[in-house]
Design a protein around this motif. Sequence first.
Motif, PDB file in Angstrom:
ATOM      1  N   PRO A  37     -14.025  32.887 109.844  1.00 52.25           N
ATOM      2  CA  PRO A  37     -14.555  33.629 108.703  1.00 52.25           C
ATOM      3  C   PRO A  37     -14.267  35.124 108.854  1.00 52.25           C
ATOM      4  CG  PRO A  37     -16.338  32.755 110.062  1.00 52.25           C
ATOM      5  CD  PRO A  37     -15.064  32.263 110.634  1.00 52.25           C
ATOM      6  N   PRO A  38     -14.016  35.804 107.754  1.00 55.20           N
ATOM      7  CA  PRO A  38     -13.766  37.250 107.828  1.00 55.20           C
ATOM      8  C   PRO A  38     -15.018  38.013 108.266  1.00 55.20           C
ATOM      9  CG  PRO A  38     -13.801  36.502 105.546  1.00 55.20           C
ATOM     10  CD  PRO A  38     -13.917  35.295 106.395  1.00 55.20           C
ATOM     11  N   ALA A  39     -14.821  39.224 108.700  1.00 55.33           N
ATOM     12  CA  ALA A  39     -15.919  40.049 109.207  1.00 55.33           C
ATOM     13  C   ALA A  39     -16.982  40.326 108.145  1.00 55.33           C
ATOM     14  CB  ALA A  39     -15.378  41.363 109.753  1.00 55.33           C
ATOM     15  N   ALA A  40     -16.621  40.314 106.878  1.00 53.37           N
ATOM     16  CA  ALA A  40     -17.581  40.597 105.812  1.00 53.37           C
ATOM     17  C   ALA A  40     -18.358  39.361 105.357  1.00 53.37           C
ATOM     18  CB  ALA A  40     -16.853  41.201 104.616  1.00 53.37           C
ATOM     19  N   ALA A  41     -17.989  38.188 105.837  1.00 52.12           N
ATOM     20  CA  ALA A  41     -18.646  36.948 105.409  1.00 52.12           C
ATOM     21  C   ALA A  41     -20.005  36.781 106.091  1.00 52.12           C
ATOM     22  CB  ALA A  41     -17.760  35.750 105.732  1.00 52.12           C
ATOM     23  N   ASP A  42     -20.902  36.054 105.444  1.00 54.20           N
ATOM     24  CA  ASP A  42     -22.226  35.806 106.012  1.00 54.20           C
ATOM     25  C   ASP A  42     -22.153  34.999 107.303  1.00 54.20           C
ATOM     26  OD1 ASP A  42     -23.521  37.212 104.018  1.00 54.20           O
ATOM     27  OD2 ASP A  42     -23.889  35.434 102.799  1.00 54.20           O
ATOM     28  N   ASP A  43     -21.138  34.142 107.438  1.00 56.41           N
ATOM     29  CA  ASP A  43     -21.010  33.304 108.630  1.00 56.41           C
ATOM     30  C   ASP A  43     -20.035  33.886 109.653  1.00 56.41           C
ATOM     31  OD1 ASP A  43     -18.762  32.890 107.103  1.00 56.41           O
ATOM     32  OD2 ASP A  43     -18.778  30.711 107.297  1.00 56.41           O
ATOM     33  N   ARG A  44     -19.878  35.216 109.666  1.00 59.36           N
ATOM     34  CA  ARG A  44     -18.903  35.903 110.527  1.00 59.36           C
ATOM     35  C   ARG A  44     -19.109  35.613 112.009  1.00 59.36           C
ATOM     36  NH1 ARG A  44     -21.495  39.824 107.782  1.00 59.36           N
ATOM     37  NH2 ARG A  44     -23.440  40.480 108.727  1.00 59.36           N
ATOM     38  N   VAL A  45     -20.340  35.322 112.436  1.00 56.65           N
ATOM     39  CA  VAL A  45     -20.603  35.099 113.861  1.00 56.65           C
ATOM     40  C   VAL A  45     -20.113  33.737 114.339  1.00 56.65           C
ATOM     41  CG1 VAL A  45     -22.539  36.701 113.945  1.00 56.65           C
ATOM     42  CG2 VAL A  45     -22.957  34.289 113.470  1.00 56.65           C
ATOM     43  N   LEU A  46     -19.583  32.914 113.429  1.00 50.51           N
ATOM     44  CA  LEU A  46     -19.036  31.618 113.806  1.00 50.51           C
ATOM     45  C   LEU A  46     -17.571  31.713 114.222  1.00 50.51           C
ATOM     46  CD1 LEU A  46     -20.661  29.412 111.047  1.00 50.51           C
ATOM     47  CD2 LEU A  46     -21.457  29.829 113.377  1.00 50.51           C
ATOM     48  N   ALA A  47     -17.025  32.918 114.218  1.00 51.53           N
ATOM     49  CA  ALA A  47     -15.638  33.118 114.643  1.00 51.53           C
ATOM     50  C   ALA A  47     -15.507  32.843 116.142  1.00 51.53           C
ATOM     51  CB  ALA A  47     -15.196  34.545 114.324  1.00 51.53           C
ATOM     52  N   VAL A  48     -14.294  32.608 116.574  1.00 47.98           N
ATOM     53  CA  VAL A  48     -14.012  32.278 117.974  1.00 47.98           C
ATOM     54  C   VAL A  48     -14.113  33.528 118.854  1.00 47.98           C
ATOM     55  CG1 VAL A  48     -12.201  31.458 119.531  1.00 47.98           C
ATOM     56  CG2 VAL A  48     -12.525  30.364 117.312  1.00 47.98           C
ATOM     57  N   PRO A  49     -14.855  33.444 119.966  1.00 51.62           N
ATOM     58  CA  PRO A  49     -14.915  34.577 120.902  1.00 51.62           C
ATOM     59  C   PRO A  49     -13.567  34.792 121.589  1.00 51.62           C
ATOM     60  CG  PRO A  49     -16.711  33.023 121.290  1.00 51.62           C
ATOM     61  CD  PRO A  49     -15.765  32.374 120.333  1.00 51.62           C
ATOM     62  N   VAL A  50     -13.150  36.042 121.687  1.00 59.03           N
ATOM     63  CA  VAL A  50     -11.901  36.368 122.381  1.00 59.03           C
ATOM     64  C   VAL A  50     -12.154  37.138 123.670  1.00 59.03           C
ATOM     65  CG1 VAL A  50     -10.436  36.266 120.335  1.00 59.03           C
ATOM     66  CG2 VAL A  50     -11.524  38.409 120.943  1.00 59.03           C
ATOM     67  N   SER A  51     -13.332  37.733 123.782  1.00 54.75           N
ATOM     68  CA  SER A  51     -13.696  38.457 124.995  1.00 54.75           C
ATOM     69  C   SER A  51     -15.209  38.436 125.132  1.00 54.75           C
ATOM     70  CB  SER A  51     -13.195  39.902 124.930  1.00 54.75           C
ATOM     71  OG  SER A  51     -13.511  40.593 126.108  1.00 54.75           O
ATOM     72  N   ARG A  52     -15.664  38.159 126.352  1.00 58.20           N
ATOM     73  CA  ARG A  52     -17.112  38.140 126.606  1.00 58.20           C
ATOM     74  C   ARG A  52     -17.422  39.048 127.777  1.00 58.20           C
ATOM     75  NH1 ARG A  52     -17.807  31.666 126.068  1.00 58.20           N
ATOM     76  NH2 ARG A  52     -17.922  31.638 123.821  1.00 58.20           N
ATOM     77  N   ARG A  53     -18.476  39.816 127.636  1.00 54.37           N
ATOM     78  CA  ARG A  53     -18.965  40.673 128.719  1.00 54.37           C
ATOM     79  C   ARG A  53     -20.481  40.474 128.830  1.00 54.37           C
ATOM     80  NH1 ARG A  53     -14.460  40.444 130.070  1.00 54.37           N
ATOM     81  NH2 ARG A  53     -12.911  42.066 129.917  1.00 54.37           N
ATOM     82  N   PRO A  54     -20.900  39.327 129.398  1.00 60.31           N
ATOM     83  CA  PRO A  54     -22.331  39.046 129.479  1.00 60.31           C
ATOM     84  C   PRO A  54     -23.101  40.075 130.305  1.00 60.31           C
ATOM     85  CG  PRO A  54     -21.064  37.421 130.726  1.00 60.31           C
ATOM     86  CD  PRO A  54     -20.080  38.270 129.992  1.00 60.31           C
ATOM     87  N   GLU A  55     -22.440  40.680 131.281  1.00 62.33           N
ATOM     88  CA  GLU A  55     -23.121  41.695 132.088  1.00 62.33           C
ATOM     89  C   GLU A  55     -23.414  42.950 131.278  1.00 62.33           C
ATOM     90  OE1 GLU A  55     -18.757  42.552 132.423  1.00 62.33           O
ATOM     91  OE2 GLU A  55     -19.967  40.738 132.426  1.00 62.33           O
TER      92      GLU A  55
END
Length: 65
Positions: free
Chosen positions: A9-27
Motif C-alpha cells: 500500500p502507498p504511504a498515504a493509504a490507511d493500511d500503509r503499515v501493512l507494507a513489507v519491512p525493509v529495515s528493522r532497528r529494534p534496539e
Amino acid sequence: MCSHPSTCPPAAADDRVLAVPVSRRPEQGWTLLCNGVVVFDDDGELLPDGAVVLTRPWSLASAGG
C-alpha cells in the motif's frame, strides 16, 4: 517502489503499515517499510514527506492534588 510479488500500500493509504519491512532497528525502536514509512514502537509513524502520524491518542496526565 516494491520489488516483491504483491504491491505494498502507498504511504498515504490507511493500511500503509501493512507494507513489507525493509529495515528493522529494534534496539532503536523503529522499522522502515518499503513504501518509505517509518513505524515506531510507540505506535507513531513518520511518512516519507515528513508528516508525523500518531496512531495512539496521547494525553497529558493531570497533576491532581
